[in-house]
Scaffold this motif. Sequence first.
Motif, PDB file in Angstrom:
ATOM      1  N   LYS A 123     -21.706  10.569  23.685  1.00  0.00           N
ATOM      2  CA  LYS A 123     -22.979  10.860  23.810  1.00  0.00           C
ATOM      3  C   LYS A 123     -23.832  10.142  22.637  1.00  0.00           C
ATOM      4  O   LYS A 123     -25.069  10.207  22.707  1.00  0.00           O
ATOM      5  CB  LYS A 123     -23.362  12.372  24.040  1.00  0.00           C
ATOM      6  N   ALA A 124     -23.248   9.585  21.581  1.00  0.00           N
ATOM      7  CA  ALA A 124     -24.004   9.000  20.475  1.00  0.00           C
ATOM      8  C   ALA A 124     -24.605   7.749  20.822  1.00  0.00           C
ATOM      9  O   ALA A 124     -23.951   7.128  21.832  1.00  0.00           O
ATOM     10  CB  ALA A 124     -22.612   8.684  19.299  1.00  0.00           C
ATOM     11  N   LYS A 125     -25.653   7.705  20.024  1.00  0.00           N
ATOM     12  CA  LYS A 125     -26.708   6.238  20.449  1.00  0.00           C
ATOM     13  C   LYS A 125     -26.217   5.348  19.462  1.00  0.00           C
ATOM     14  O   LYS A 125     -27.082   4.091  19.769  1.00  0.00           O
ATOM     15  CB  LYS A 125     -27.949   6.842  20.083  1.00  0.00           C
ATOM     16  N   VAL A 126     -25.370   5.385  18.610  1.00  0.00           N
ATOM     17  CA  VAL A 126     -24.859   4.204  17.755  1.00  0.00           C
ATOM     18  C   VAL A 126     -23.602   3.990  18.227  1.00  0.00           C
ATOM     19  O   VAL A 126     -22.657   4.752  18.184  1.00  0.00           O
ATOM     20  CB  VAL A 126     -24.896   4.561  16.428  1.00  0.00           C
ATOM     21  N   MET A 127     -23.033   2.803  18.904  1.00  0.00           N
ATOM     22  CA  MET A 127     -21.740   2.311  19.279  1.00  0.00           C
ATOM     23  C   MET A 127     -21.365   1.240  18.313  1.00  0.00           C
ATOM     24  O   MET A 127     -21.820   0.276  18.323  1.00  0.00           O
ATOM     25  CB  MET A 127     -21.921   2.058  20.811  1.00  0.00           C
ATOM     26  N   LEU A 128     -20.143   1.436  17.992  1.00  0.00           N
ATOM     27  CA  LEU A 128     -19.391   0.495  17.142  1.00  0.00           C
ATOM     28  C   LEU A 128     -18.309  -0.336  17.892  1.00  0.00           C
ATOM     29  O   LEU A 128     -17.468   0.560  18.745  1.00  0.00           O
ATOM     30  CB  LEU A 128     -18.827   0.998  15.941  1.00  0.00           C
ATOM     31  N   VAL A 150     -21.332   8.885  16.013  1.00  0.00           N
ATOM     32  CA  VAL A 150     -21.143   7.404  16.594  1.00  0.00           C
ATOM     33  C   VAL A 150     -20.099   7.541  17.573  1.00  0.00           C
ATOM     34  O   VAL A 150     -19.172   8.393  17.823  1.00  0.00           O
ATOM     35  CB  VAL A 150     -20.817   6.540  15.479  1.00  0.00           C
ATOM     36  N   TYR A 151     -20.019   6.313  18.456  1.00  0.00           N
ATOM     37  CA  TYR A 151     -18.858   6.037  19.308  1.00  0.00           C
ATOM     38  C   TYR A 151     -18.262   4.804  19.117  1.00  0.00           C
ATOM     39  O   TYR A 151     -19.052   3.779  18.688  1.00  0.00           O
ATOM     40  CB  TYR A 151     -19.670   6.161  20.725  1.00  0.00           C
ATOM     41  N   ILE A 152     -16.994   4.740  19.035  1.00  0.00           N
ATOM     42  CA  ILE A 152     -16.045   3.726  18.816  1.00  0.00           C
ATOM     43  C   ILE A 152     -15.427   3.240  19.636  1.00  0.00           C
ATOM     44  O   ILE A 152     -14.518   3.904  20.377  1.00  0.00           O
ATOM     45  CB  ILE A 152     -15.418   4.052  17.448  1.00  0.00           C
ATOM     46  N   SER A 153     -15.222   1.803  20.024  1.00  0.00           N
ATOM     47  CA  SER A 153     -14.314   1.340  20.864  1.00  0.00           C
ATOM     48  C   SER A 153     -13.829  -0.293  20.547  1.00  0.00           C
ATOM     49  O   SER A 153     -14.311  -0.706  19.322  1.00  0.00           O
ATOM     50  CB  SER A 153     -14.900   1.128  22.378  1.00  0.00           C
ATOM     51  N   ASN A 154     -13.173  -1.036  21.215  1.00  0.00           N
ATOM     52  CA  ASN A 154     -12.787  -2.425  20.846  1.00  0.00           C
ATOM     53  C   ASN A 154     -12.822  -3.242  22.141  1.00  0.00           C
ATOM     54  O   ASN A 154     -13.077  -2.942  23.244  1.00  0.00           O
ATOM     55  CB  ASN A 154     -11.202  -2.550  20.585  1.00  0.00           C
ATOM     56  N   ASP A 205     -28.166   3.242  22.158  1.00  0.00           N
ATOM     57  CA  ASP A 205     -29.448   2.506  21.462  1.00  0.00           C
ATOM     58  C   ASP A 205     -29.320   1.289  20.595  1.00  0.00           C
ATOM     59  O   ASP A 205     -29.864   0.553  20.422  1.00  0.00           O
ATOM     60  CB  ASP A 205     -30.363   3.605  21.104  1.00  0.00           C
ATOM     61  N   ILE A 206     -27.943   1.256  19.852  1.00  0.00           N
ATOM     62  CA  ILE A 206     -27.799   0.386  18.719  1.00  0.00           C
ATOM     63  C   ILE A 206     -26.293  -0.036  18.816  1.00  0.00           C
ATOM     64  O   ILE A 206     -25.469   0.996  18.997  1.00  0.00           O
ATOM     65  CB  ILE A 206     -28.032   0.869  17.471  1.00  0.00           C
ATOM     66  N   LEU A 207     -26.025  -1.248  18.675  1.00  0.00           N
ATOM     67  CA  LEU A 207     -24.704  -1.665  18.570  1.00  0.00           C
ATOM     68  C   LEU A 207     -24.239  -2.169  17.267  1.00  0.00           C
ATOM     69  O   LEU A 207     -25.360  -2.961  16.662  1.00  0.00           O
ATOM     70  CB  LEU A 207     -24.320  -2.685  19.719  1.00  0.00           C
ATOM     71  N   VAL A 208     -23.134  -1.752  16.765  1.00  0.00           N
ATOM     72  CA  VAL A 208     -22.652  -2.553  15.741  1.00  0.00           C
ATOM     73  C   VAL A 208     -21.372  -3.405  16.155  1.00  0.00           C
ATOM     74  O   VAL A 208     -20.297  -2.783  16.436  1.00  0.00           O
ATOM     75  CB  VAL A 208     -22.357  -1.615  14.349  1.00  0.00           C
ATOM     76  N   ILE A 229     -30.403  -4.333  24.142  1.00  0.00           N
ATOM     77  CA  ILE A 229     -29.900  -3.290  22.798  1.00  0.00           C
ATOM     78  C   ILE A 229     -30.041  -4.093  21.490  1.00  0.00           C
ATOM     79  O   ILE A 229     -28.981  -5.307  21.538  1.00  0.00           O
ATOM     80  CB  ILE A 229     -28.467  -2.894  23.445  1.00  0.00           C
ATOM     81  N   PRO A 230     -30.382  -3.611  20.550  1.00  0.00           N
ATOM     82  CA  PRO A 230     -30.325  -4.238  19.167  1.00  0.00           C
ATOM     83  C   PRO A 230     -28.891  -4.142  18.731  1.00  0.00           C
ATOM     84  O   PRO A 230     -28.172  -3.174  18.856  1.00  0.00           O
ATOM     85  CB  PRO A 230     -31.337  -3.332  18.126  1.00  0.00           C
ATOM     86  N   ALA A 231     -28.503  -5.139  18.301  1.00  0.00           N
ATOM     87  CA  ALA A 231     -26.887  -5.621  18.020  1.00  0.00           C
ATOM     88  C   ALA A 231     -26.732  -6.054  16.607  1.00  0.00           C
ATOM     89  O   ALA A 231     -27.305  -7.248  16.082  1.00  0.00           O
ATOM     90  CB  ALA A 231     -26.140  -6.239  19.015  1.00  0.00           C
ATOM     91  N   LEU A 232     -26.079  -5.254  15.646  1.00  0.00           N
ATOM     92  CA  LEU A 232     -25.910  -6.023  14.311  1.00  0.00           C
ATOM     93  C   LEU A 232     -24.394  -6.337  13.962  1.00  0.00           C
ATOM     94  O   LEU A 232     -23.508  -5.466  13.981  1.00  0.00           O
ATOM     95  CB  LEU A 232     -26.299  -4.818  13.614  1.00  0.00           C
ATOM     96  N   PRO A 233     -24.287  -7.680  14.058  1.00  0.00           N
ATOM     97  CA  PRO A 233     -22.708  -8.044  13.522  1.00  0.00           C
ATOM     98  C   PRO A 233     -22.548  -7.889  12.022  1.00  0.00           C
ATOM     99  O   PRO A 233     -23.696  -7.940  11.332  1.00  0.00           O
ATOM    100  CB  PRO A 233     -22.819  -9.665  14.035  1.00  0.00           C
TER     101      PRO A 233
END
Length: 307
Positions: free
Chosen positions: A148-153, A191-195, A229-232, A266-270
Amino acid sequence: MNPGENQSEAELLALLRWQIEAGADEAIGEAAADHFVAAAISSPLQATPKRSFSFAQASVKGRVREGISPGDTDNQIAQIAPQNVTTPLGPPPHPSPFLGDGETPASAREIAAACHDLASLRQALERFQGCGLKATAKHTVFADGNPKAKVMLVGEAPGREEDIQGLPFVGRSGQLLDRMLAAIGLDRTQVYISNILPWRPPGNRTPTSGEIAVCLPFIERHIVLAQPDILVLLGGISAKALLDTNEGIVRLRGRWKIYRSGERQIPALPSFHPAYLLRQPAQKRQTWQDMLALRVRIDSLNVKLIG
């Protein structure tokens, strides 16, 4: 000298560490194969007229096995050796990255699109047979953190420890990632993390374009269902695949981009992958700037970390 013969424990441990660093971290096969004799059996010189001295004979000189001597002819070697040689493994029956009949990136997209929640998406990945990496992986590595986190890595692919535990970013790079998040007041509960890929490439090799293509629909659907809401985007593979660009991570990192997920932008930060930072610690300064930029974006958008 055979491995282990007249070698100290320290030397053996050093050899083992070297093999692990080279990617040979698993033993495959229950019996050793003598590839020198196997090469002699399959040599095209078997079909040539008998000669006084052949390359096949030379290949076994100094490697005498029971029933084979350096003076034997090629035909004698061929008759004797099969009784004493373990048949070496041949090429895999499906050399392409697509193992299932008719399963391609297009069918992967159809399967992913039919998933309406994260649980069904995970089940679909567990059943999917369209990527050859699954045959050599121990686990399907789906996600970690708070869904449910809004920042996903989004990272690149599981490593050895991730494959063993079935979770992303749990090895040395995961420990570094945890410290990076803690430095800006975040942890895995926020945060939420995947690959990009849910299966480990053997030896941590770089995944092929075919492997990335067949797995991409699943992570794209993953993002749709998680609704961050944000991707890293951690690493070049993640950034290039999701942003559909050929730019390298050195040029991309630190520059906010827009990732289109259905009708959402979605704003995405590499940024650099933590595994890269372990090899290139001088780049940690730039990554710290990226983490600060992430914190500023979270605060400026008043992003509620947990939806």
